[in-house]
Design a protein around this motif. Structure first.
Motif, mmCIF file in Angstrom:
data_model
loop_
_atom_site.group_PDB
_atom_site.id
_atom_site.type_symbol
_atom_site.label_atom_id
_atom_site.label_comp_id
_atom_site.label_asym_id
_atom_site.label_seq_id
_atom_site.Cartn_x
_atom_site.Cartn_y
_atom_site.Cartn_z
ATOM 1 N N MET A 111 -12.785 20.991 6.025
ATOM 2 C CA MET A 111 -12.087 20.038 6.843
ATOM 3 C C MET A 111 -13.119 19.257 7.658
ATOM 4 O O MET A 111 -14.068 19.817 8.173
ATOM 5 N N LYS A 112 -12.910 17.954 7.770
ATOM 6 C CA LYS A 112 -13.832 17.091 8.493
ATOM 7 C C LYS A 112 -13.075 16.390 9.616
ATOM 8 O O LYS A 112 -12.004 15.822 9.401
ATOM 9 N N LEU A 113 -13.628 16.436 10.821
ATOM 10 C CA LEU A 113 -13.047 15.737 11.958
ATOM 11 C C LEU A 113 -13.831 14.464 12.200
ATOM 12 O O LEU A 113 -15.055 14.451 12.140
ATOM 13 N N GLU A 114 -13.104 13.409 12.473
ATOM 14 C CA GLU A 114 -13.758 12.140 12.750
ATOM 15 C C GLU A 114 -13.372 11.690 14.148
ATOM 16 O O GLU A 114 -12.200 11.707 14.522
#
Length: 63
Positions: A1-4
């Motif tokens: 999962m990637k948070l921006e």
């Protein structure tokens, strides 16, 4: 999962916080069944958030 992280350059966070707090307090006092939506990250919380906004805006329109 990637948070921006997104920036909102023109956002006035003080106004946003004041308006949010006003909505939360008004909802707590006038529609207690919807109280707590601000911390509910489920779909039900999102639906209650929208209901609270709708009721709050109707109240403001009636003033």
């Amino acid at each position: 999962m990637k948070l921006e992280s997104l920036e909102c350059l023109n956002a006035d966070w003080n106004i946003w916080q004041t308006e949010r707090d006003s909505l939360v307090n008004w909802t707590r006092n006038n529609h207690p069944k919807l109280d707590g939506f601000i911390h509910d990250l489920t779909m039900d919380g999102a639906i209650n958030y929208l209901k609270a906004i709708e009721l709050y805006e109707k109240r403001k329109d009636a003033l």
